[in-house]
Write a protein that holds these residues in place. Structure first.
Motif, mmCIF file in Angstrom:
data_model
loop_
_atom_site.group_PDB
_atom_site.id
_atom_site.type_symbol
_atom_site.label_atom_id
_atom_site.label_comp_id
_atom_site.label_asym_id
_atom_site.label_seq_id
_atom_site.Cartn_x
_atom_site.Cartn_y
_atom_site.Cartn_z
ATOM 1 N N UNK A 1 -39.139 25.464 -34.108
ATOM 2 C CA UNK A 1 -39.359 26.312 -35.629
ATOM 3 C C UNK A 1 -40.251 25.398 -36.525
ATOM 4 N N UNK A 2 -39.894 24.088 -36.319
ATOM 5 C CA UNK A 2 -40.818 23.093 -37.333
ATOM 6 C C UNK A 2 -42.430 23.344 -36.802
ATOM 7 N N UNK A 3 -42.644 23.408 -35.572
ATOM 8 C CA UNK A 3 -43.811 23.525 -35.172
ATOM 9 C C UNK A 3 -44.453 24.712 -35.511
ATOM 10 N N UNK A 4 -43.842 25.828 -35.346
ATOM 11 C CA UNK A 4 -44.443 27.029 -35.878
ATOM 12 C C UNK A 4 -44.500 27.024 -37.481
ATOM 13 N N UNK A 5 -43.954 26.401 -38.310
ATOM 14 C CA UNK A 5 -43.957 26.193 -39.693
ATOM 15 C C UNK A 5 -45.211 25.391 -40.008
ATOM 16 N N UNK B 1 -48.218 27.537 -39.125
ATOM 17 C CA UNK B 1 -48.662 28.402 -40.190
ATOM 18 C C UNK B 1 -49.157 27.908 -41.417
ATOM 19 N N UNK B 2 -48.764 26.837 -41.730
ATOM 20 C CA UNK B 2 -49.246 26.174 -43.008
ATOM 21 C C UNK B 2 -50.543 25.729 -42.808
ATOM 22 N N UNK B 3 -50.798 25.267 -41.365
ATOM 23 C CA UNK B 3 -52.314 24.771 -41.120
ATOM 24 C C UNK B 3 -53.169 26.105 -41.411
ATOM 25 N N UNK B 4 -52.779 26.950 -40.820
ATOM 26 C CA UNK B 4 -53.598 28.213 -40.685
ATOM 27 C C UNK B 4 -53.823 28.753 -41.941
#
Length: 75
Positions: free
Chosen positions: A63-67, A70-73
């Motif tokens: 979950x942390x990685x996905x967050x 998403x923020x980087x994108x």
């Protein structure tokens, strides 16, 4: 021990550096993640989470990685 975890909805600097390094190592996959449709984004998200898991010996919080992805994108 390297561990990706959320701390007040932010990952520590060292952990974010792991994600940044993986993004830098896979620019074509990152371009597909940032410009793809929902199906492509989900596929590439799995790819990047897998790479982070590999780099951390399975210690990452998906979950942390996905967050972070998403923020980087989002910029």
């Amino acid at each position: 021990e390297i561990r990706l975890s959320l701390v007040g909805s932010e990952m520590c600097i060292r952990d974010r550096a792991i994600v940044d390094g993986i993004i830098a190592a896979h620019p074509e996959d990152w371009a597909a993640f940032t410009s793809g449709d929902d199906k492509e984004r989900k596929k590439k998200s799995g790819f990047f989470v897998g790479q982070v898991m590999k780099a951390t010996g399975g210690q990452a919080d998906g979950r942390a990685v996905n967050e972070v992805l998403a923020r980087r994108a989002a910029g």
